[in-house]
Design a protein around this motif. Sequence first.
Motif, PDB file in Angstrom:
ATOM      1  N   LEU A 223      -3.123  15.926  31.918  1.00 22.51           N
ATOM      2  CA  LEU A 223      -3.159  14.671  31.232  1.00 22.51           C
ATOM      3  C   LEU A 223      -4.496  14.897  29.930  1.00 22.51           C
ATOM      4  CD1 LEU A 223      -2.694  11.656  33.581  1.00 22.51           C
ATOM      5  CD2 LEU A 223      -1.303  12.344  31.675  1.00 22.51           C
ATOM      6  N   PRO A 393       6.000  11.617  33.151  1.00 25.83           N
ATOM      7  CA  PRO A 393       6.555  10.326  33.962  1.00 25.83           C
ATOM      8  C   PRO A 393       7.646  11.117  34.794  1.00 25.83           C
ATOM      9  CG  PRO A 393       6.205  10.150  31.736  1.00 25.83           C
ATOM     10  CD  PRO A 393       5.895  11.314  31.750  1.00 25.83           C
ATOM     11  N   LEU A 400       7.336  10.485  43.487  1.00 27.51           N
ATOM     12  CA  LEU A 400       7.199   9.088  44.414  1.00 27.51           C
ATOM     13  C   LEU A 400       8.592   9.009  45.287  1.00 27.51           C
ATOM     14  CD1 LEU A 400       5.835   6.946  41.516  1.00 27.51           C
ATOM     15  CD2 LEU A 400       4.610   7.453  43.889  1.00 27.51           C
ATOM     16  N   LYS A 428     -11.391  19.824  39.696  1.00 23.57           N
ATOM     17  CA  LYS A 428     -12.350  19.905  38.570  1.00 23.57           C
ATOM     18  C   LYS A 428     -13.413  20.323  39.021  1.00 23.57           C
ATOM     19  CE  LYS A 428     -12.159  16.311  35.873  1.00 23.57           C
ATOM     20  NZ  LYS A 428     -12.071  16.380  34.315  1.00 23.57           N
TER      21      LYS A 428
ATOM     22  N   LYS B  62     -16.212  16.115  32.743  1.00 19.52           N
ATOM     23  CA  LYS B  62     -16.311  14.695  33.315  1.00 19.52           C
ATOM     24  C   LYS B  62     -14.836  13.965  32.723  1.00 19.52           C
ATOM     25  CE  LYS B  62     -21.218  14.363  34.132  1.00 19.52           C
ATOM     26  NZ  LYS B  62     -22.138  13.998  33.407  1.00 19.52           N
ATOM     27  N   LEU B  63     -14.701  12.990  33.671  1.00 18.41           N
ATOM     28  CA  LEU B  63     -13.494  12.195  33.367  1.00 18.41           C
ATOM     29  C   LEU B  63     -14.125  11.049  32.321  1.00 18.41           C
ATOM     30  CD1 LEU B  63     -10.689  11.696  34.319  1.00 18.41           C
ATOM     31  CD2 LEU B  63     -11.428  10.226  36.007  1.00 18.41           C
ATOM     32  N   SER B  70      -5.255   7.603  30.758  1.00 18.37           N
ATOM     33  CA  SER B  70      -4.165   8.038  31.225  1.00 18.37           C
ATOM     34  C   SER B  70      -4.114   8.392  32.933  1.00 18.37           C
ATOM     35  CB  SER B  70      -4.063   9.461  30.654  1.00 18.37           C
ATOM     36  OG  SER B  70      -4.127   9.394  29.323  1.00 18.37           O
ATOM     37  N   PHE B  71      -5.375   8.784  33.263  1.00 16.57           N
ATOM     38  CA  PHE B  71      -5.659   8.730  34.930  1.00 16.57           C
ATOM     39  C   PHE B  71      -5.438   7.439  35.486  1.00 16.57           C
ATOM     40  CE2 PHE B  71      -8.289   8.721  38.550  1.00 16.57           C
ATOM     41  CZ  PHE B  71      -8.120   9.993  38.937  1.00 16.57           C
ATOM     42  N   LYS B  73      -3.683   4.808  34.262  1.00 17.24           N
ATOM     43  CA  LYS B  73      -2.275   4.559  34.113  1.00 17.24           C
ATOM     44  C   LYS B  73      -1.283   5.002  35.139  1.00 17.24           C
ATOM     45  CE  LYS B  73       0.274   6.184  30.978  1.00 17.24           C
ATOM     46  NZ  LYS B  73       0.702   6.407  29.360  1.00 17.24           N
ATOM     47  N   VAL B  74      -1.574   6.505  35.445  1.00 13.40           N
ATOM     48  CA  VAL B  74      -0.796   7.274  36.478  1.00 13.40           C
ATOM     49  C   VAL B  74      -0.916   6.527  37.770  1.00 13.40           C
ATOM     50  CG1 VAL B  74      -0.286   9.294  37.277  1.00 13.40           C
ATOM     51  CG2 VAL B  74      -0.382   9.203  34.961  1.00 13.40           C
ATOM     52  N   ILE B  75      -2.416   6.532  38.147  1.00 13.10           N
ATOM     53  CA  ILE B  75      -2.568   5.843  39.502  1.00 13.10           C
ATOM     54  C   ILE B  75      -1.983   4.576  39.572  1.00 13.10           C
ATOM     55  CG2 ILE B  75      -4.739   5.541  41.043  1.00 13.10           C
ATOM     56  CD1 ILE B  75      -4.148   8.703  40.365  1.00 13.10           C
ATOM     57  N   MET B  78       1.621   4.637  40.074  1.00  8.73           N
ATOM     58  CA  MET B  78       2.094   4.872  41.568  1.00  8.73           C
ATOM     59  C   MET B  78       1.623   4.163  42.871  1.00  8.73           C
ATOM     60  SD  MET B  78       1.270   9.366  41.519  1.00  8.73           S
ATOM     61  CE  MET B  78      -0.247   9.033  41.054  1.00  8.73           C
ATOM     62  N   ILE B  79       0.593   3.245  42.341  1.00  9.63           N
ATOM     63  CA  ILE B  79       0.169   2.203  43.459  1.00  9.63           C
ATOM     64  C   ILE B  79       1.221   0.972  43.374  1.00  9.63           C
ATOM     65  CG2 ILE B  79      -1.525   0.721  44.328  1.00  9.63           C
ATOM     66  CD1 ILE B  79      -3.538   2.841  43.437  1.00  9.63           C
ATOM     67  N   LEU B 101       4.511   4.476  32.803  1.00  5.36           N
ATOM     68  CA  LEU B 101       4.358   5.858  32.676  1.00  5.36           C
ATOM     69  C   LEU B 101       4.617   6.318  31.241  1.00  5.36           C
ATOM     70  CD1 LEU B 101       5.562   7.181  36.065  1.00  5.36           C
ATOM     71  CD2 LEU B 101       3.089   7.290  35.222  1.00  5.36           C
ATOM     72  N   PHE B 102       5.690   5.698  30.680  1.00  9.76           N
ATOM     73  CA  PHE B 102       6.053   6.372  29.258  1.00  9.76           C
ATOM     74  C   PHE B 102       5.489   5.705  28.384  1.00  9.76           C
ATOM     75  CE2 PHE B 102      10.138   8.057  31.417  1.00  9.76           C
ATOM     76  CZ  PHE B 102      10.248   9.097  30.772  1.00  9.76           C
ATOM     77  N   ARG B 104       2.993   4.548  25.494  1.00 10.94           N
ATOM     78  CA  ARG B 104       1.834   5.174  24.975  1.00 10.94           C
ATOM     79  C   ARG B 104       1.285   4.213  23.775  1.00 10.94           C
ATOM     80  NH1 ARG B 104       1.070  10.780  24.379  1.00 10.94           N
ATOM     81  NH2 ARG B 104       1.039  10.546  22.038  1.00 10.94           N
TER      82      ARG B 104
END
Lengths: 495, 148
Positions: A223, A393, A400, A428, B62-63, B70-71, B73-75, B78-79, B101-102, B104
């Motif tokens: 990402l 995605p 999942l 990282k 670093k994040l 985005s990080f 959003k994905v996490i 999933m939750i 996920l899609f 933007r």
Amino acid sequence: MSTFDLLVLGFKVAGQPENLLACLVGVFIGTLVGVLPGIGPIATMSILLPITFGLGSTASIIMLAGIFYGAMYGGSTTSILVNIPGEAASVVTCIDGYQMARQGRAGPALGVSAIGSFIGGTVSVVGLMFFSQWLAAWAVRFGPAEYAALMFFGLIAVVFLVQESISKGLIMMCLGLFLRMIGQDITSGKPRFTFGIFQLQGGIDFLPLVMGLFGISEVLINLEKPETREFISTKIKQIWPSFSDLKKCVGPIFRATGLGFFLGLIPGGGVITSPFFSYALEKKLSKNPEDFGKGAIEGVAGPETANNAASISGFVPLFSLGIPASVAIALLLGAMMIHGVQPGPLFMQQKPEMFWGVVASMYIGNLVCLILNLPLIGVWVQLLRVPFRILFPLITIFCLIGVYTVNNNILDVYLMVLFGVAGYFLRKRDYEPAPLAIAFVLEPLVEENFRQALAISQGSFYIFVSRPISCGFVIISLLIIGISIWKEISKYKSH
Amino acid sequence: MDTIILSIFAIIILLYSYKEGLGHISEPSAGFFGFIVGIILFITSILLGLSNFMKATKQHSKLGGRGLLSFCKVIGAMIAYGILLERFGILLTTFVTSLLLFARKDDLTSFRWPLLTVITTIGVYFVFVIFLKCHFPQGPIERILFNK
């Protein structure tokens, strides 16, 4: 039964509709993920593991193996056309492959890489047939001490070859060993390291761990990468290399086949290291070493052949000794164990139809890969245009749903997310997850044999050095550790 | 920082291994192997700390910024999947997760985004429910569409 009769049996097994379909689907998906940058064969194998549970054990191993060696074929396409390796084993192909593409010779570069991959892969399957039988016959004499020493060697070799820093590799190995210990003691069946959490009594499943560490963390890492790619947009013509090109490549292809085969036998990344060795060897042997880096076809033929040869020979230690030479093979070992199959010295005697079926499928798979990568190259080139924002995605959704379907347990989904986040932060900070995954797979074997050896020797560690085979493995492992420490000290001194 | 976390973790492993019982060296018990692993982890993390202290440590990326968004959003997606699946079924959950996920920022007004979501949801249903015959919790949409 002679080897020929067994091979005929293998072709009968591989020719069964379910197994043939698994082989075709496996090499197709393998080539696809090899072509697409951002997702490698390890992530794909871990993502697709749940799907293979619906298949028979032979079909599932055929499919997963197909993904692995299929990716080695596909990886070159991205390296040559986009200058981004489709997977780690194709890094070296970028050097001369991309230069050839810039000079308008993308076709011969892709063609020679497919031909080299086919020869390397096919010759390696022949080696796999004979070498596995020989090694298994030798390994039948192994007792717990030899096995424990062999597993120790396997773990140390992986740590040393996969990781830049041995301390980080050892840390990951320890974490893998510990995570697998959670659950029940292998001897007494008593719960251990559950920290009072009832759900942990069954232990941590292999699937959420690998899908998180390799699938989800790969998505999260990608990402952050920019999506812009420098794409060679000229029409690819004349895939078949000219006679003079082929003449130049004969030597590199055959040398790389031998080199790749033997490096692939060593646990810890023969697939990744062999292309580098092959490139260095060809440059050294070349009459025009100055051409390397400027589009030398030998610089494509050698590495691409070597990684395919190594990907197949990595199955030798798996089938004959039961130890994985790489993470991808560790995933296969995990899948075999889930199907109730334990590879090792007796595997070929107990499950001849499975061993020979997988071997025969590799002949078929290599041929299919050649067809997919020569006449159909245009299709793969078009796929390179699929942006990562569409891919990630789909990968995430697949992970999942895949992880949930195995046990229909939502806890597996949360565990996968947890391991995905952990894998992301570990990567990282330059902690590669490969030693963790391999240690996780090998832990029960290491612990069981280690404890048995100590019980036999009545608590004496002398058992590991008093037997020639185990002593050999211990010495090699200690040498590897010694070399790594020496390298770390030299690095420190140079600072 | 790594050294401190890893050393604490190693100590926890050592303590728990001791609690599980080490047994005798000729008859190792459940905690014996864990104890050895704990010792190796402790020594290695100390060595790592020392080597980091002696040489200039590498700066890790670093994040932050777009990557962080985005990080998250994905996490988050999933939750959300984990929370929604058993209550709302595979169709609605996949739809919502894909939508997240899609999505933007620069593509929100385009029809491509919901179209991809619908195609993914239908594709997932065909592959997992119809072709692979996997079982999922039933949600309101399945009940309405298939009268289940």
